[in-house]
Design a protein around this motif. Structure first.
Motif, mmCIF file in Angstrom:
data_model
loop_
_atom_site.group_PDB
_atom_site.id
_atom_site.type_symbol
_atom_site.label_atom_id
_atom_site.label_comp_id
_atom_site.label_asym_id
_atom_site.label_seq_id
_atom_site.Cartn_x
_atom_site.Cartn_y
_atom_site.Cartn_z
ATOM 1 N N ASP A 41 0.841 -1.198 0.000
ATOM 2 C CA ASP A 41 0.000 0.000 0.000
ATOM 3 C C ASP A 41 0.878 1.251 0.000
ATOM 4 O O ASP A 41 2.038 1.212 0.444
ATOM 5 C CB ASP A 41 -0.903 0.016 1.235
ATOM 6 N N THR A 43 0.793 5.981 -0.652
ATOM 7 C CA THR A 43 0.179 7.253 -1.037
ATOM 8 C C THR A 43 1.076 7.918 -2.065
ATOM 9 O O THR A 43 2.283 8.069 -1.828
ATOM 10 C CB THR A 43 -0.005 8.176 0.179
ATOM 11 N N SER A 82 -8.930 7.050 -4.598
ATOM 12 C CA SER A 82 -8.234 5.844 -4.108
ATOM 13 C C SER A 82 -8.352 4.736 -5.142
ATOM 14 O O SER A 82 -9.335 4.647 -5.891
ATOM 15 C CB SER A 82 -8.824 5.396 -2.765
ATOM 16 N N GLU A 84 -7.995 0.509 -5.597
ATOM 17 C CA GLU A 84 -7.852 -0.839 -5.034
ATOM 18 C C GLU A 84 -7.443 -1.760 -6.168
ATOM 19 O O GLU A 84 -8.193 -1.971 -7.115
ATOM 20 C CB GLU A 84 -9.151 -1.338 -4.409
ATOM 21 N N LYS A 86 -6.356 -5.571 -7.206
ATOM 22 C CA LYS A 86 -6.549 -6.935 -6.704
ATOM 23 C C LYS A 86 -6.002 -7.940 -7.725
ATOM 24 O O LYS A 86 -6.314 -7.863 -8.917
ATOM 25 C CB LYS A 86 -8.033 -7.199 -6.463
ATOM 26 N N GLN A 101 -3.796 -4.412 -3.079
ATOM 27 C CA GLN A 101 -2.952 -3.226 -2.834
ATOM 28 C C GLN A 101 -3.860 -1.994 -2.839
ATOM 29 O O GLN A 101 -4.587 -1.741 -3.799
ATOM 30 C CB GLN A 101 -1.882 -3.075 -3.919
ATOM 31 N N ASN A 102 -3.800 -1.199 -1.762
ATOM 32 C CA ASN A 102 -4.577 0.045 -1.651
ATOM 33 C C ASN A 102 -3.651 1.247 -1.883
ATOM 34 O O ASN A 102 -2.641 1.404 -1.184
ATOM 35 C CB ASN A 102 -5.236 0.144 -0.285
ATOM 36 N N ILE A 103 -4.027 2.048 -2.868
ATOM 37 C CA ILE A 103 -3.239 3.238 -3.217
ATOM 38 C C ILE A 103 -4.096 4.485 -2.996
ATOM 39 O O ILE A 103 -5.222 4.566 -3.505
ATOM 40 C CB ILE A 103 -2.763 3.186 -4.680
ATOM 41 N N THR A 104 -3.542 5.433 -2.250
ATOM 42 C CA THR A 104 -4.202 6.728 -2.060
ATOM 43 C C THR A 104 -3.553 7.743 -3.014
ATOM 44 O O THR A 104 -2.348 7.976 -2.949
ATOM 45 C CB THR A 104 -4.061 7.223 -0.615
#
Length: 375
Positions: A41, A43, A82, A84, A86, A101-104
């Motif tokens: 993850d 930012t 954001s 997401e 996958k 994976q989480n991306i801001t």
């Protein structure tokens, strides 16, 4: 995969047999394993988002298929959102391994100018640079808001060196704002147009704007010298004392002080006073020195109250001067100098010529013929 029945049969030498059944259950309880390092993850600035990784996976039971999907969730502005990501790895038996994976994504930068903005400039007032044509670009937004403002400390009533401050306030779709400032220090130069004229008090109202060049406007006429009042740009000399009057008009001409200075001498020469009118001077046309009360003397009249001194010269027809007096008192009755006629006696009848100058009158001399006789 699943249940497999295994039958065991044993036989002895006599042909006797026995059987045993075994059920073997085969299962796949081991998920696929990703081969590569898994993305973490994070930012990121909106123009620096990493590309999605390509992941593969292995499984002891067969082939593995990896499917990638990405979901976007909008934020408060177009460049803040954001992601997401996958990755789903599925083996041939349907066993699944998932990585998310989480991306801001954020926009924290204001737009930038396309050219460099000089923060400080020093110039003369006649060389002030024009406002540059500046385009602003943003790392993420295409919708850019720009507000330009210019202020000047120039004071027409107190002209000195001054400053011009230019500001560009720019913001993007996510309200990231930046103010770019340019300060111009200006040295004031004064350009003056001076006019000097004479005018009679009886000529009528004077429009001072007639002295301005190139249709100037935006200023105000000011009395610099003399006790006078103005009706905006109009000056009436009729009711003021004779003398000198000065007026000024100043404008801001593209950053410089442009001044028009008018000096007017107000006089009275336009009015013909009795003592200055040639028509009021009465000069004898005939002299008859015979003792009667008519035309006995050559006279210059009509100027008794003027205080002029009469200078008289008389000539005969041949140009000889027969009489000369620098302070004539209207007392010539025909007597001549010895040199003019040979002896001192009255001149003979005939035509004679005079030249009269009225000293201190400002009038041109008078010259004309007249007649001397006994009748």
């Amino acid at each position: 995969l699943g249940d497999t029945t295994v039958t065991w049969t044993v036989t002895d030498g006599s042909g006797n047999t026995a059987t045993c059944t075994q059920v073997v259950t085969v299962i796949d309880n081991e998920p696929p394993v990703f081969v590569e390092d898994l993305p973490i993850d994070g930012t990121y600035e909106c123009d620096n988002i990493p590309e999605a990784e390509t992941l593969t996976a292995t499984d002891p039971c067969g082939d593995v298929e990896v499917v990638f999907t990405q979901t976007i969730t909008d934020g408060a502005c177009p460049s803040n959102y954001s992601l997401e990501r996958k990755w789903v790895a599925t083996d041939s038996n349907g066993v699944v391994t998932t990585h998310i994976q989480n991306i801001t994504v954020q926009d924290t930068k204001a737009p930038d100018p396309s050219i460099n903005i000089e923060s400080s400039i020093s110039v003369n007032c006649d060389n002030i640079p024009s406002v540059p044509n500046i385009q602003f670009v943003d790392n993420c937004s295409t919708d850019i808001n720009m507000i330009f403002n210019e202020t000047s400390s120039f004071d027409i009533n107190n002209p000195t060196d001054y400053e011009i401050i230019r500001t560009w306030t720019v913001s993007d779709e996510c309200n990231n704002e930046e103010i770019y400032t340019q300060t111009i220090s200006v040295t004031l130069n004064e350009f003056a147009n001076t006019v000097s004229e004479r005018a009679c008090f009886d000529d009528g109202v004077i429009d001072l704007n007639d002295y301005l060049q190139n249709n100037q406007s935006g200023g105000e006429w000011i009395v610099e010298e003399g006790d006078a009042r103005l009706d905006e740009n109009l000056f009436d000399p009729e009711n003021v004392a004779l003398g000198i009057y000065k007026f000024s008009y100043a404008i801001n001409d593209n950053g410089c002080l442009d001044t028009t200075e008018v000096t007017l001498e107000i006089h009275e020469e336009c009015v013909t006073l009795p003592c200055r009118d040639r028509n009021n001077v009465i000069i004898s046309k005939v002299v008859t020195p015979n003792g009667d009360p008519y035309n006995e003397f050559f006279e210059v009249n009509g100027i008794e109250a003027c205080g002029f001194i009469v200078e008289l010269q008389i000539f005969n027809r041949w140009g000889a001067k027969i009489y000369d007096n620098s302070d004539y008192q209207n007392d010539w009755n025909g007597f001549a100098h010895n040199s003019s006629i040979g002896r001192a006696e009255k001149v003979p009848n005939g035509t004679y010529f005079y030249i009269i100058n009225l000293r201190n009158s400002g009038l041109e001399p008078f010259a004309k013929a007249f007649y001397v006789g006994t009748k």
